[in-house]
Design an enzyme around this catalytic site. Structure first.
Site, PDB file in Angstrom:
ATOM      1  N   LYS A 130     -27.875 -13.107  15.471  1.00  0.00           N
ATOM      2  CA  LYS A 130     -28.850 -13.340  16.538  1.00  0.00           C
ATOM      3  C   LYS A 130     -29.469 -14.723  16.391  1.00  0.00           C
ATOM      4  CE  LYS A 130     -33.095 -12.737  16.797  1.00  0.00           C
ATOM      5  NZ  LYS A 130     -34.534 -12.353  16.804  1.00  0.00           N
TER       6      LYS A 130
ATOM      7  N   GLU B 280     -30.377 -15.028  22.590  1.00  0.00           N
ATOM      8  CA  GLU B 280     -31.746 -14.645  22.962  1.00  0.00           C
ATOM      9  C   GLU B 280     -32.540 -15.837  23.508  1.00  0.00           C
ATOM     10  OE1 GLU B 280     -35.832 -12.655  21.084  1.00  0.00           O
ATOM     11  OE2 GLU B 280     -34.087 -12.971  19.801  1.00  0.00           O
TER      12      GLU B 280
ATOM     13  N   LYS C   9     -29.929 -11.028  24.895  1.00  0.00           N
ATOM     14  CA  LYS C   9     -31.240 -10.449  24.569  1.00  0.00           C
ATOM     15  C   LYS C   9     -32.311 -11.236  25.316  1.00  0.00           C
ATOM     16  CE  LYS C   9     -34.364  -9.110  20.828  1.00  0.00           C
ATOM     17  NZ  LYS C   9     -34.519  -8.822  19.377  1.00  0.00           N
TER      18      LYS C   9
ATOM     19  N   SER D 248     -38.961  -6.829  23.120  1.00  0.00           N
ATOM     20  CA  SER D 248     -40.191  -6.123  23.497  1.00  0.00           C
ATOM     21  C   SER D 248     -41.437  -6.980  23.330  1.00  0.00           C
ATOM     22  CB  SER D 248     -40.349  -4.845  22.660  1.00  0.00           C
ATOM     23  OG  SER D 248     -40.418  -5.153  21.273  1.00  0.00           O
TER      24      SER D 248
ATOM     25  N   ARG E 179     -41.311  -4.909  17.063  1.00  0.00           N
ATOM     26  CA  ARG E 179     -42.622  -4.282  16.956  1.00  0.00           C
ATOM     27  C   ARG E 179     -42.686  -2.954  17.722  1.00  0.00           C
ATOM     28  NH1 ARG E 179     -47.728  -7.941  18.271  1.00  0.00           N
ATOM     29  NH2 ARG E 179     -46.745  -9.096  16.574  1.00  0.00           N
TER      30      ARG E 179
END
Length: 357
Positions: free
Chosen positions: A143, A184, A226, A268, A300
């Site tokens: 990632k 991401e 992402k 998130s 989280r």
């Protein structure tokens, strides 16, 4: 010692990517940097020692039945070298349970030269060698996070371009070394911007990212995206409803993300655990015919409950694991568009099995 078995997925990159977004399952992001996990531990009055971090992450990775809802885990580099109490590498602990281990490989967002209010993510130097080592040690995906801020005159095309170029180079190198890249590009929730402004910036960012990914010959069917959800800024006086967030996010993705992508695993950041679950569920309920899997890669939103239950006390391990499985189960339900707020109170009665979602 634990007997290690390979996860029941294809060995191809495309097969691994599909396995990460398998029905009813999603990704646990446990890749907090040392400063970030120190900050998280401070909220529960726990010192961020090597042993505390190992104990906490082992707790997460060994929660009973969590593999029914968690397909993969993103690790921090240091965690890839840690072992459990029996001496088994945590990477192998995950693999033996059919959970695919991955790793964050970027070195963080740094001030962008020439545009000091913006950042560019670093970490390309020596990346090929690091990726080779990760693959040799059993990691199967990676990632890289880029950060795009909204503000007065922001983002600049320069910032979007710089981060897209880094994301594409990272993704190409990952695939070259046999690893599935998770790309991401996060448009931050900080600010007072409207949801419409977030939509415009997210769409522009994704258009450029996929253009550059194509230029770098990245195989789209062997990667995951992402992204952020399309949301009003934290300080915006007008916050959109769950339904509006779901509809605008899906519309933005349909306008900017190729159908070849196997799955979209939302972050998130900036949302409560309940908000992240409810909004994901609304997307899957209201847009069941989209060409990709709509899943989660939550940090989280999956960890807050178990962290607060654990509080550094080994006696609380079972309660913390139940809290993690509860949140994972609810997000598994959201994968089918079946989450209901009333399910939040079902912690003690949470049944096992993905079909229960």
């Amino acid at each position: 010692m634990l007997t290690v078995t390979q996860p029941p997925v294809e060995s191809s990159l495309a097969g691994i990517a599909r396995a990460l977004v398998a029905d009813g399952r999603g990704i646990l992001a446990a890749d907090e940097s040392l400063p970030t996990i120190e900050k998280r531990f401070r909220t529960i009055d726990v010192e961020s020692t090597e042993e505390a971090r190992r104990s906490y992450r082992e707790l997460l990775f060994t929660a009973p039945d969590v593999e029914q809802y968690i397909s993969g885990v993103i690790l921090f580099d240091g965690t890839t070298h840690q072992v459990d109490a029996s001496g088994t590498p945590l990477v192998d602990v995950l693999t033996a349970r059919g959970i695919i281990p991955g790793v964050k490989v970027d070195r963080g967002a740094k001030p962008l030269a020439g545009s000091p209010r913006e950042t560019v993510t670093e970490g390309l130097d020596g990346l090929r060698e690091r990726l080779h080592d990760y693959h040799e040690r059993g990691l199967r995906f990676t990632k890289w996070r880029a950060v795009i801020a909204i503000g007065d005159g922001l983002p600049t095309p320069y910032c979007i371009r710089a981060n897209a170029d880094a994301l594409a180079r990272y993704a190409a190198l990952s695939q070259e070394e046999g690893l599935v890249p998770i790309v991401e590009p996060e448009v931050l929730i900080d600010g007072d911007h409207t949801i419409e402004r977030c939509y415009d910036v997210t769409e522009a960012t994704l258009h450029y990212v996929f253009d550059v990914l194509h230029q770098h010959r990245v195989d789209l069917d062997a990667m995951l995206l992402k992204p952020n959800m399309v949301l009003s800024g934290k300080s915006c006086p007008d916050h959109a409803t769950v339904e509006v967030v779901a509809d605008m996010t899906v519309r933005c993705l349909l306008h900017s993300v190729p159908a070849a992508i196997p799955g979209i695993v939302f972050l998130s950041g900036g949302q409560t655990s309940e908000q992240a679950t409810e909004r994901l569920s609304a997307m899957n309920a209201r847009a069941p015919e989209v060409p990709w899997q709509l899943s989660f890669s939550y940090g989280r939103a999956l960890q807050e409950a178990p962290l607060n239950a654990w509080r550094g006390d080994p006696a609380n391990t079972e309660a913390a694991q139940r809290a993690l499985c509860h949140r994972a189960r609810l997000n598994g339900a959201a994968r089918y568009g079946r989450y209901e707020p009333e399910m939040e109170g079902e912690l003690e009665a949470a049944p096992g099995g993905a079909d229960a979602a």
